[in-house]
Each structure stands twice: as C-alpha cells, then as structure tokens.
Design a protein around this motif. Structure first.
Motif, PDB file in Angstrom:
ATOM      1  N   PHE A  75     -42.929  18.921  48.241  1.00  0.00           N
ATOM      2  CA  PHE A  75     -43.270  19.199  46.859  1.00  0.00           C
ATOM      3  C   PHE A  75     -44.313  18.193  46.365  1.00  0.00           C
TER       4      PHE A  75
ATOM      5  N   LEU B 159     -38.545  34.306  50.203  1.00  0.00           N
ATOM      6  CA  LEU B 159     -37.148  33.989  49.980  1.00  0.00           C
ATOM      7  C   LEU B 159     -36.254  35.016  50.667  1.00  0.00           C
TER       8      LEU B 159
ATOM      9  N   TYR C  49     -47.303  22.646  46.824  1.00  0.00           N
ATOM     10  CA  TYR C  49     -46.613  22.007  47.934  1.00  0.00           C
ATOM     11  C   TYR C  49     -47.635  21.795  49.046  1.00  0.00           C
TER      12      TYR C  49
ATOM     13  N   GLY D 135     -47.147  33.431  53.491  1.00  0.00           N
ATOM     14  CA  GLY D 135     -46.480  32.431  52.666  1.00  0.00           C
ATOM     15  C   GLY D 135     -44.998  32.422  52.940  1.00  0.00           C
ATOM     16  N   LEU D 136     -44.279  31.655  52.174  1.00  0.00           N
ATOM     17  CA  LEU D 136     -42.836  31.540  52.309  1.00  0.00           C
ATOM     18  C   LEU D 136     -42.170  32.655  51.504  1.00  0.00           C
TER      19      LEU D 136
ATOM     20  N   PHE E 123     -36.901  28.085  56.875  1.00  0.00           N
ATOM     21  CA  PHE E 123     -36.749  26.841  56.130  1.00  0.00           C
ATOM     22  C   PHE E 123     -35.563  26.922  55.184  1.00  0.00           C
TER      23      PHE E 123
ATOM     24  N   TYR F 175     -35.804  30.267  53.205  1.00  0.00           N
ATOM     25  CA  TYR F 175     -37.091  30.936  53.194  1.00  0.00           C
ATOM     26  C   TYR F 175     -37.519  31.234  54.634  1.00  0.00           C
TER      27      TYR F 175
ATOM     28  N   PHE G  31     -37.375  20.703  51.113  1.00  0.00           N
ATOM     29  CA  PHE G  31     -37.238  21.544  52.304  1.00  0.00           C
ATOM     30  C   PHE G  31     -36.774  20.745  53.512  1.00  0.00           C
ATOM     31  N   GLY G  32     -36.121  21.464  54.436  1.00  0.00           N
ATOM     32  CA  GLY G  32     -35.919  20.929  55.778  1.00  0.00           C
ATOM     33  C   GLY G  32     -37.189  21.111  56.593  1.00  0.00           C
ATOM     34  N   LYS G  33     -37.160  20.617  57.827  1.00  0.00           N
ATOM     35  CA  LYS G  33     -38.350  20.670  58.684  1.00  0.00           C
ATOM     36  C   LYS G  33     -38.573  22.044  59.282  1.00  0.00           C
TER      37      LYS G  33
ATOM     38  N   GLY H 257     -47.560  31.575  47.731  1.00  0.00           N
ATOM     39  CA  GLY H 257     -48.767  32.162  48.276  1.00  0.00           C
ATOM     40  C   GLY H 257     -48.866  31.903  49.767  1.00  0.00           C
ATOM     41  N   PRO H 258     -49.911  32.462  50.418  1.00  0.00           N
ATOM     42  CA  PRO H 258     -50.057  32.338  51.866  1.00  0.00           C
ATOM     43  C   PRO H 258     -50.572  30.980  52.323  1.00  0.00           C
TER      44      PRO H 258
ATOM     45  N   GLY I 106     -38.883  21.115  41.703  1.00  0.00           N
ATOM     46  CA  GLY I 106     -39.480  21.107  43.025  1.00  0.00           C
ATOM     47  C   GLY I 106     -38.419  21.238  44.095  1.00  0.00           C
ATOM     48  N   LEU I 107     -38.678  22.085  45.066  1.00  0.00           N
ATOM     49  CA  LEU I 107     -37.735  22.284  46.163  1.00  0.00           C
ATOM     50  C   LEU I 107     -37.891  21.182  47.201  1.00  0.00           C
TER      51      LEU I 107
ATOM     52  N   GLN J  94     -41.044  32.145  57.024  1.00  0.00           N
ATOM     53  CA  GLN J  94     -42.509  32.139  57.057  1.00  0.00           C
ATOM     54  C   GLN J  94     -42.977  32.778  58.355  1.00  0.00           C
TER      55      GLN J  94
ATOM     56  N   VAL K 201     -32.532  17.618  53.153  1.00  0.00           N
ATOM     57  CA  VAL K 201     -32.093  18.760  53.947  1.00  0.00           C
ATOM     58  C   VAL K 201     -32.372  18.479  55.410  1.00  0.00           C
TER      59      VAL K 201
END
Lengths: 113, 115
Positions: free
Chosen positions: A45, B46, A35, B43-44, B90, B36, B105-107, A105-106, B102-103, B38, B4
């Motif tokens: 994505f 869940l 991503y 990282g993100l 998110f 998610y 996402f919103g902003k 990951g980060p 693939g997800l 952050q 989203v």
C-alpha cells in the motif's frame, strides 16, 4: 462492467526523471488508492485519497511521491525524481461508498534505468 | 501493525483435484480478510471476503474460505480446480473494511495446474 483503467501499461524512464502514472477509477467511486509491487515481492500500500486529500499513506510514500485528482475522472501518481528502486508494478484501485471492496486496475509497469 | 503470511510460494495441482491455499494473519483485533486473484496481465480481482458472521464464506469461481480465529488463518479452498484457475493468489487484511483502508497483502501463491 465498470473497471479501473491505467495508462500507460509500461513506462521506461531514466533515473532522476519525473513520471506521472495515470488511473481512471470507476466513475461513481469515492476512495482511490495506489499500491506497488516490486518484482518478486508483495503488493504494498502506498496511499489512499478521499475528498481531494490524502486519507492515509505508508512509510514508502515519501516526499518524492504525490497524488492528484486533476479533474473528475483521473487520479494520478507522480514520482518527482525516480530512483532505480522505484522500478515496480503500480496498481491503482478505487472503492465506492459501501467501502467493502477495492477494485484494482491492470497496473503500470515502471522501469527505471 | 497487521501482517499476512502465505507460506507456499508455488503450488502445483492436477486439474480436477482439490485445492487449499494457506493464509495466516497477524492482527490484534477482528480482521477484515480478503482473497484476490491475479491472472497474467490483469489487475487484482476479489474472490471473496470475510467481515463477520459465518466463518465459511463463498466466493466467485467456486472458491470458498474459512476463517479460523484460533489459528489466525483464512485458507482458500476449491473442490475441483480447472486449468483456468492457474494464477497468482493473494491474501490480504484490512483494519476497517475493504474500502476505507490500505490493504496489507501476503506475498502471494503461484498456482500451477497440471493437465
């Protein structure tokens, strides 16, 4: 707890250069993803990868991008000729056979100058 | 295609107060929905997910979310926020589940906690 790792954390490159971003997914995971997040925008994505081939890709993932799993542990994203607009945070993710969660990951911050 | 919307870019909440982060989705079928978080430099992670069944789902760190099909919403709530909850949140949607797709996402919503 197992985690996804990414290297480098920050990469600076000149426009037109090739870059390879590296990821080590969680060891028993089967599905891998990239991503990106341009500063101030949403996470987008790029591509998913399973069984050594691309499963799905977005319209962003054009011929400048490629992915590879060169060995049993690494998953890479290559950008062949970087553009200024490729500057972004790139996240790798992986998921296991339960397919119910992606572990991220980060990120690698890519800056193209 | 799914989308989203997170209408709030920033939200400021006092520590100990309740929190609700809004998320609206657009998708033709039953969505798979996620929140998610952050933290800076991370990282993100869940927080929770909804696939089917009970429309009120519990997640980690004391968060919960409610799926409302009639409103196309999946709002995140917490009864009492802690300073450590300051982060970017998110909302995301998938077609086939969390791991094979693939997800989208919103902003994101940036949560600021006031002492």
């Amino acid at each position: 707890e197992p985690e996804v790792t990414q290297t480098p954390s920050h990469q600076v490159t000149q426009m037109g250069q090739e870059v390879i971003l590296r990821c080590v997914p969680i060891s028993n995971h089967l599905y891998f993803y990239w991503y990106r997040q341009i500063l101030g925008q949403k996470v987008e994505f790029l591509v998913s990868f399973y069984n050594n081939e691309i499963s799905e890709k977005s319209e962003i993932f054009d011929d400048q991008f490629s992915v590879e799993r060169p060995d049993g542990s690494n998953f890479t994203l290559k950008i062949r000729s970087t553009k200024l607009e490729d500057s972004a945070m790139y996240f790798c993710a992986s998921s296991g056979d339960t397919l119910d969660e992606q572990y991220f990951g980060p990120g690698t911050r890519l800056t193209v100058t | 295609a799914q989308s989203v919307t997170q209408p709030d870019i920033h939200i400021t909440v006092s520590e100990g107060a309740s929190l609700e982060l809004r998320c609206n989705y657009s998708y033709g079928a039953t969505p798979y929905l996620f929140w998610y978080v952050q933290s800076p430099g991370q990282g993100l992670q869940l927080l929770l997910k909804y696939f089917s069944g009970d429309t009120l789902v519990q997640g980690i760190k004391g968060f919960e979310a409610e799926f409302k099909r009639s409103q196309s919403s999946f709002n995140l709530r917490k009864p009492s926020v802690h300073w450590s909850d300051a982060a970017e949140y998110f909302c995301a949607v998938a077609r086939f589940g969390g791991g094979a797709d693939g997800l989208t996402f919103g902003k994101g919503t940036h949560l600021i906690i006031q002492p």
